[in-house]
Design a protein around this motif. Structure first.
Motif, mmCIF file in Angstrom:
data_model
loop_
_atom_site.group_PDB
_atom_site.id
_atom_site.type_symbol
_atom_site.label_atom_id
_atom_site.label_comp_id
_atom_site.label_asym_id
_atom_site.label_seq_id
_atom_site.Cartn_x
_atom_site.Cartn_y
_atom_site.Cartn_z
ATOM 1 N N ASN A 149 0.807 -1.349 0.023
ATOM 2 C CA ASN A 149 0.126 0.068 -0.021
ATOM 3 C C ASN A 149 0.752 1.449 0.262
ATOM 4 N N PHE A 150 1.992 1.160 0.635
ATOM 5 C CA PHE A 150 2.730 2.580 0.817
ATOM 6 C C PHE A 150 3.306 2.738 -0.793
ATOM 7 N N ARG A 151 3.880 1.472 -1.293
ATOM 8 C CA ARG A 151 4.534 1.475 -2.777
ATOM 9 C C ARG A 151 3.472 1.565 -3.818
ATOM 10 N N HIS A 152 2.290 0.728 -3.634
ATOM 11 C CA HIS A 152 1.430 0.576 -4.917
ATOM 12 C C HIS A 152 -0.054 0.849 -4.626
ATOM 13 N N GLN A 153 -0.479 1.164 -3.515
ATOM 14 C CA GLN A 153 -1.801 1.705 -3.139
ATOM 15 C C GLN A 153 -2.789 0.605 -3.762
ATOM 16 N N GLU A 154 -2.648 -0.662 -3.331
ATOM 17 C CA GLU A 154 -3.490 -1.529 -3.854
ATOM 18 C C GLU A 154 -4.993 -1.670 -3.106
ATOM 19 N N PHE A 155 -4.916 -1.248 -1.995
ATOM 20 C CA PHE A 155 -6.298 -1.360 -1.124
ATOM 21 C C PHE A 155 -6.875 0.148 -0.859
ATOM 22 N N ASP A 156 -8.208 -0.060 -0.717
ATOM 23 C CA ASP A 156 -8.864 1.275 -0.259
ATOM 24 C C ASP A 156 -8.763 1.688 1.166
ATOM 25 N N VAL A 157 -8.786 0.724 1.969
ATOM 26 C CA VAL A 157 -8.697 0.727 3.357
ATOM 27 C C VAL A 157 -7.483 -0.274 3.803
ATOM 28 N N THR A 158 -6.634 0.253 4.689
ATOM 29 C CA THR A 158 -5.375 -0.697 4.939
ATOM 30 C C THR A 158 -4.842 -0.254 6.299
ATOM 31 N N GLU A 159 -4.318 -1.243 6.906
ATOM 32 C CA GLU A 159 -3.434 -1.279 8.144
ATOM 33 C C GLU A 159 -1.987 -0.301 7.704
ATOM 34 N N LEU A 160 -1.575 0.533 8.433
ATOM 35 C CA LEU A 160 -0.356 1.097 7.723
ATOM 36 C C LEU A 160 0.654 1.419 9.014
ATOM 37 N N SER A 161 1.908 1.357 9.026
ATOM 38 C CA SER A 161 3.026 1.725 9.923
ATOM 39 C C SER A 161 2.458 3.293 10.294
ATOM 40 N N MET A 162 2.419 3.619 11.699
ATOM 41 C CA MET A 162 2.219 4.818 12.081
ATOM 42 C C MET A 162 3.657 5.858 11.517
ATOM 43 N N TYR B 206 -2.999 7.920 1.621
ATOM 44 C CA TYR B 206 -3.950 7.487 2.536
ATOM 45 C C TYR B 206 -4.132 8.818 3.638
ATOM 46 N N VAL B 207 -5.606 8.967 3.909
ATOM 47 C CA VAL B 207 -5.957 9.706 4.907
ATOM 48 C C VAL B 207 -6.254 8.660 6.238
ATOM 49 N N GLY B 208 -5.149 9.098 7.289
ATOM 50 C CA GLY B 208 -5.385 8.328 8.509
ATOM 51 C C GLY B 208 -6.453 8.614 9.561
ATOM 52 N N ILE B 209 -6.978 7.712 9.978
ATOM 53 C CA ILE B 209 -7.987 7.848 11.100
ATOM 54 C C ILE B 209 -7.303 6.920 12.392
ATOM 55 N N PRO C 274 2.441 2.025 23.714
ATOM 56 C CA PRO C 274 2.860 2.473 22.236
ATOM 57 C C PRO C 274 1.777 1.989 21.411
ATOM 58 N N ILE C 275 1.594 3.006 20.334
ATOM 59 C CA ILE C 275 1.001 2.610 18.767
ATOM 60 C C ILE C 275 1.653 2.451 18.051
ATOM 61 N N MET C 276 1.449 1.286 17.382
ATOM 62 C CA MET C 276 2.363 0.784 16.325
ATOM 63 C C MET C 276 1.751 1.302 14.726
ATOM 64 N N HIS C 277 0.576 0.868 14.739
ATOM 65 C CA HIS C 277 -0.217 0.832 13.424
ATOM 66 C C HIS C 277 -1.472 1.651 13.420
ATOM 67 N N LEU C 278 -1.762 2.304 12.379
ATOM 68 C CA LEU C 278 -3.059 3.005 12.227
ATOM 69 C C LEU C 278 -3.915 2.432 10.878
ATOM 70 N N VAL C 279 -5.070 2.986 10.751
ATOM 71 C CA VAL C 279 -5.912 2.734 9.476
ATOM 72 C C VAL C 279 -5.737 3.893 8.815
ATOM 73 N N GLY C 280 -5.548 3.714 7.231
ATOM 74 C CA GLY C 280 -5.798 4.562 6.524
ATOM 75 C C GLY C 280 -6.563 4.373 5.238
ATOM 76 N N ILE C 281 -7.209 5.471 4.752
ATOM 77 C CA ILE C 281 -8.212 5.150 3.579
ATOM 78 C C ILE C 281 -7.660 6.038 2.377
ATOM 79 N N ARG C 282 -7.673 5.555 1.248
ATOM 80 C CA ARG C 282 -7.568 6.033 0.264
ATOM 81 C C ARG C 282 -7.635 7.441 0.013
#
Length: 329
Positions: free
Chosen positions: A45-58, A72-75, A219-227
């Protein structure tokens, strides 16, 4: 208006499982979840943006956001949180007995900007006075050669970061003694096999509980991002996706508290839940920007002070205004 099709990539955690089994969906959308490891989700997803909603490295999200180039827009949904004292591995033949002994040592890390490294570098600096510039850093694949950063970074002068030799792995380098220590989210395969490889914090739970008592930080590791293009087209998506993840987590905690039949394959899982709540509070895994402001402020400070972001982000910049002002009854 027809329903919006949404593809989702993330780990099938207990707290996201209801999104996979259909008990929870995103209002106004048809959800198509695909389970995968964090490393795969980040790469795809960082390289190819394959998914609409995804788990991301914070940390990688903050790097791109500060430069105005994140697709991606983080929530403020945090599917992965972990205390990270367990993530430091050392060789016993290098005279390393405490964090301060890491000064001048060669420390491996899969990706310098990865969130586990962000947190442990910050903890080493805050709690033990050991600065990132006082260690020599080596990056590469933990178990497979050829791993690179999922996002590009420009580090400040004074940070000694180099790739390990082509064809080598960090686990192999630690086993052979080519590096003195390793900072890794996953345990290296040489741990438990090579007697000289141990954790820097053998009783890491005690160290992590003490850290929480002092800082109140989980500690927070990941968040969710939306295309981003989807959010621009459907501005209601961030809140609806946030609410779906909140509901999935709520169902998970209900299941984890059941003692008539155990939800997880651990004999004292309910007792563990009760002990955790005694230390960390009833909702020990909160979503939302306000509930996590002190954690997010520390993360944005670490990202800037370690040279990962080109400027220090404000917490308010991390997420759209709509998810920071949810309706209340």
């Amino acid at each position: 208006m027809s329903r919006v099709p949404l593809s989702l990539s993330c780990v099938a955690y207990d707290r996201t499982r209801a999104l996979f089994d259909g008990r929870v969906t995103v209002a106004g959308c048809d959800l198509y979840p695909v389970a995968m490891s964090p490393e795969e989700a980040f790469h795809r997803n960082f390289r190819h943006q394959e998914f609409d909603v995804t788990e991301l490295s914070m940390s990688s999200y903050m790097v791109q956001l500060a430069e105005g180039r994140c697709p991606y827009v983080g929530i403020p949904v945090f599917p992965s949180r972990l205390f990270r004292h367990s993530s430091l591995y050392i060789r016993t033949d290098r005279g390393i007995a405490r964090p301060e002994d890491l000064r001048g040592r060669i420390v491996g890390v899969p990706e310098y900007q990865m969130t586990v490294a962000l947190w442990m570098r910050g903890i080493l600096a805050d709690q033990y006075g050991v600065q990132p510039e006082e260690m020599r850093w080596r990056s590469g694949g933990l178990e497979e050669p050829g791993r690179g950063n999922v996002v590009s970074i420009n580090l400040p002068e004074g940070v000694d970061l180099r790739p390990i030799p082509e064809g080598e792995t960090l686990s192999g380098q630690l086993a052979s003694g080519a590096i003195d220590a390793l900072l890794s989210a996953r345990a290296p395969s040489c741990f438990g096999r090579v007697p000289e490889v141990v954790r820097l914090f053998p009783d890491y739970r005690a160290a992590e509980e003490a850290y929480f008592r002092e800082t109140r930080i989980f500690p927070i590791m990941h968040l969710v991002g939306i295309r981003r293009s989807l959010v621009e087209r459907f501005p209601w998506l961030p809140v609806n996706v946030q609410m779906a993840f909140e509901e999935a987590k709520r169902l998970c905690l209900i299941d984890n508290a059941k003692i008539g039949h155990l939800y997880t394959t651990l004999p004292w899982a309910v007792d563990e839940l009760e002990r955790t709540r005694a230390l960390m509070g009833y909702d020990f895994w909160p979503y939302g920007a306000a509930a996590n402001a002190h954690v997010l402020e520390r993360m944005t400070h670490y990202a800037w002070s370690q040279g990962l972001t080109v400027r220090q982000l404000a917490v308010e910049e991390l997420f759209p205004a709509s998810v920071q002002d949810l309706a209340k009854v």
